[in-house]
Write a protein that holds these residues in place. Structure first.
Motif, short mmCIF file in Angstrom:
data_model
loop_
_atom_site.label_atom_id
_atom_site.label_comp_id
_atom_site.label_asym_id
_atom_site.label_seq_id
_atom_site.Cartn_x
_atom_site.Cartn_y
_atom_site.Cartn_z
N ILE A 1 -36.27 -51.05 -46.89
CA ILE A 1 -36.89 -50.34 -48.02
C ILE A 1 -36.12 -49.09 -48.42
N PHE A 2 -35.65 -48.33 -47.44
CA PHE A 2 -34.90 -47.11 -47.75
C PHE A 2 -33.59 -47.46 -48.45
N SER A 3 -32.88 -48.43 -47.93
CA SER A 3 -31.62 -48.84 -48.54
C SER A 3 -31.83 -49.35 -49.95
N THR A 4 -32.88 -50.11 -50.15
CA THR A 4 -33.18 -50.65 -51.48
C THR A 4 -33.46 -49.53 -52.47
N LEU A 5 -34.22 -48.53 -52.03
CA LEU A 5 -34.57 -47.44 -52.93
C LEU A 5 -33.37 -46.61 -53.35
N VAL A 6 -32.39 -46.45 -52.46
CA VAL A 6 -31.27 -45.58 -52.81
C VAL A 6 -30.02 -46.32 -53.26
N ASN A 7 -29.86 -47.57 -52.88
CA ASN A 7 -28.64 -48.29 -53.23
C ASN A 7 -28.60 -48.78 -54.67
N ASP A 8 -29.75 -49.00 -55.27
CA ASP A 8 -29.79 -49.56 -56.61
C ASP A 8 -29.36 -48.58 -57.69
N THR A 9 -29.36 -47.31 -57.40
CA THR A 9 -29.13 -46.32 -58.45
C THR A 9 -27.69 -45.85 -58.56
N GLY A 10 -26.92 -45.93 -57.49
CA GLY A 10 -25.55 -45.42 -57.51
C GLY A 10 -25.50 -43.90 -57.46
N LYS A 11 -26.62 -43.25 -57.19
CA LYS A 11 -26.68 -41.79 -57.13
C LYS A 11 -26.53 -41.26 -55.72
N PHE A 12 -26.30 -42.17 -54.75
CA PHE A 12 -26.27 -41.80 -53.34
C PHE A 12 -25.05 -42.38 -52.66
N GLU A 13 -24.60 -41.71 -51.62
CA GLU A 13 -23.51 -42.20 -50.80
C GLU A 13 -24.05 -42.40 -49.38
N LYS A 14 -23.93 -43.63 -48.87
CA LYS A 14 -24.45 -43.94 -47.52
C LYS A 14 -23.53 -43.33 -46.47
N ILE A 15 -24.14 -42.73 -45.44
CA ILE A 15 -23.40 -42.16 -44.33
C ILE A 15 -23.78 -42.94 -43.07
N ASP A 16 -22.79 -43.54 -42.42
CA ASP A 16 -23.06 -44.29 -41.20
C ASP A 16 -23.11 -43.33 -40.03
N ASP A 17 -24.22 -43.42 -39.28
CA ASP A 17 -24.37 -42.53 -38.14
C ASP A 17 -25.36 -43.10 -37.13
N MET A 18 -24.87 -43.80 -36.15
CA MET A 18 -25.64 -44.23 -34.99
C MET A 18 -27.02 -44.76 -35.31
N GLY A 19 -27.14 -45.62 -36.29
CA GLY A 19 -28.41 -46.27 -36.57
C GLY A 19 -29.36 -45.51 -37.47
N LEU A 20 -29.05 -44.28 -37.84
CA LEU A 20 -29.90 -43.54 -38.77
C LEU A 20 -29.56 -43.95 -40.19
N ASN A 21 -30.57 -44.06 -41.04
CA ASN A 21 -30.37 -44.36 -42.46
C ASN A 21 -30.18 -43.04 -43.20
N ILE A 22 -28.93 -42.63 -43.38
CA ILE A 22 -28.61 -41.34 -43.98
C ILE A 22 -27.89 -41.56 -45.30
N VAL A 23 -28.29 -40.79 -46.31
CA VAL A 23 -27.55 -40.80 -47.57
C VAL A 23 -27.28 -39.36 -48.00
N LYS A 24 -26.16 -39.19 -48.67
CA LYS A 24 -25.83 -37.93 -49.32
C LYS A 24 -26.17 -38.13 -50.79
N VAL A 25 -26.89 -37.18 -51.36
CA VAL A 25 -27.31 -37.28 -52.76
C VAL A 25 -26.17 -36.74 -53.62
N ILE A 26 -25.61 -37.62 -54.44
CA ILE A 26 -24.48 -37.25 -55.29
C ILE A 26 -24.95 -36.65 -56.61
N ASP A 27 -25.99 -37.21 -57.17
CA ASP A 27 -26.51 -36.79 -58.47
C ASP A 27 -27.43 -35.57 -58.30
N LYS A 28 -27.00 -34.41 -58.80
CA LYS A 28 -27.77 -33.17 -58.65
C LYS A 28 -29.09 -33.20 -59.41
N SER A 29 -29.28 -34.19 -60.29
CA SER A 29 -30.56 -34.28 -61.00
C SER A 29 -31.62 -35.00 -60.16
#
Length: 177
Positions: free
Chosen positions: A101-129
Motif C-alpha cells: 500500500i505504501f509503495s502504491t501510494l507513492v510510486n504512482d506519482t513520480g514525486k518521490f524517490e525510494k530509498i533502500d534501507d534494511m527493509g524499511l519503506n523509505i521515500v524522499k519527497v522530491i516535489d516540495k508541493s
C-alpha cells in the motif's frame, strides 16, 4: 590465623568476587541500570499512541493530535512541532497486511524517490508541493517511512532521516516484539 578463619576469609572473597562479576554483567551486558525502561536511552521514553502501537520518542515530546473517520478507515495524526515530525496512523481492514500500500501510494506519482534501507519503506519527497496537514496548516517534510502491520498503516514524516529510522525501528504494534 586458624584454619577456620582462613576458610571464612576465602569464602568471603569468593562471594565478593561473584557479586562484582554479577554487577559487571548487569551494567555491561544490557545496560538497563544506566538506561530508563528496558533498553530506552536516557532522555527518551516509550510513548503509547492510543494503544495502537508504542514508539520511542524524546521524554519531553508533546503531540498535537487530530483524527477523522472516513468510510474505510479511522485516521489519526500526531504532530510534534518542537522536533518537527508527524506520525500518521490509519486503521482499516481495507489494507490489512497489504505491504504494497505504501509503495502504491507513492510510486504512482513520480514525486518521490525510494530509498533502500534494511527493509524499511523509505521515500524522499522530491516535489516540495507535497505537503501534509499539521493541525490547521500544511507542512513539507523531506522523508516518509511507511509501515503496515495487520490493519494498521503507519507513516512517519520528518526531515531528520536518522531519527525517523530510529523511531520506526522502535515501533511495537499492540505489545508485539
Amino acid at each position: 590465623m586458624e584454619k577456620k578463619d582462613k576458610i571464612i576469609i576465602g569464602v568471603l572473597i569468593i562471594v565478593i568476587l561473584a557479586l562484582v562479576a554479577c554487577l559487571a554483567i548487569i551494567v555491561a551486558g544490557n545496560g538497563n541500570l544506566l538506561k530508563g525502561e528496558a533498553g530506552v536511552e536516557e532522555g527518551m521514553q516509550v510513548y503509547d499512541f492510543d494503544s495502537a502501537f508504542t514508539m520511542v520518542v524524546k521524554d519531553d515530546a508533546k503531540f498535537l493530535k487530530s483524527w477523522e473517520t472516513t468510510p474505510v478507515s479511522i485516521i489519526k495524526t500526531y504532530y510534534n512541532k518542537d522536533d518537527n515530525y508527524l506520525i500518521y496512523l490509519s486503521e482499516s481492514d481495507y489494507f490489512a497486511n497489504n505491504l504494497e500500500i505504501f509503495s502504491t501510494l507513492v510510486n504512482d506519482t513520480g514525486k518521490f524517490e525510494k530509498i533502500d534501507d534494511m527493509g524499511l519503506n523509505i521515500v524522499k519527497v522530491i516535489d516540495k508541493s507535497e505537503k501534509v496537514d499539521v493541525g490547521g496548516s500544511e507542512k513539507y517534510f523531506t522523508y516518509r517511512i511507511g509501515l503496515v502491520d495487520g490493519n494498521k498503516f503507519i507513516v512517519l514524516y520528518g526531515d531528520d532521516l536518522d531519527s525517523l529510522k530510529d523511531m520506526a525501528n522502535s515501533i511495537k504494534i499492540n505489545g508485539r516484539q
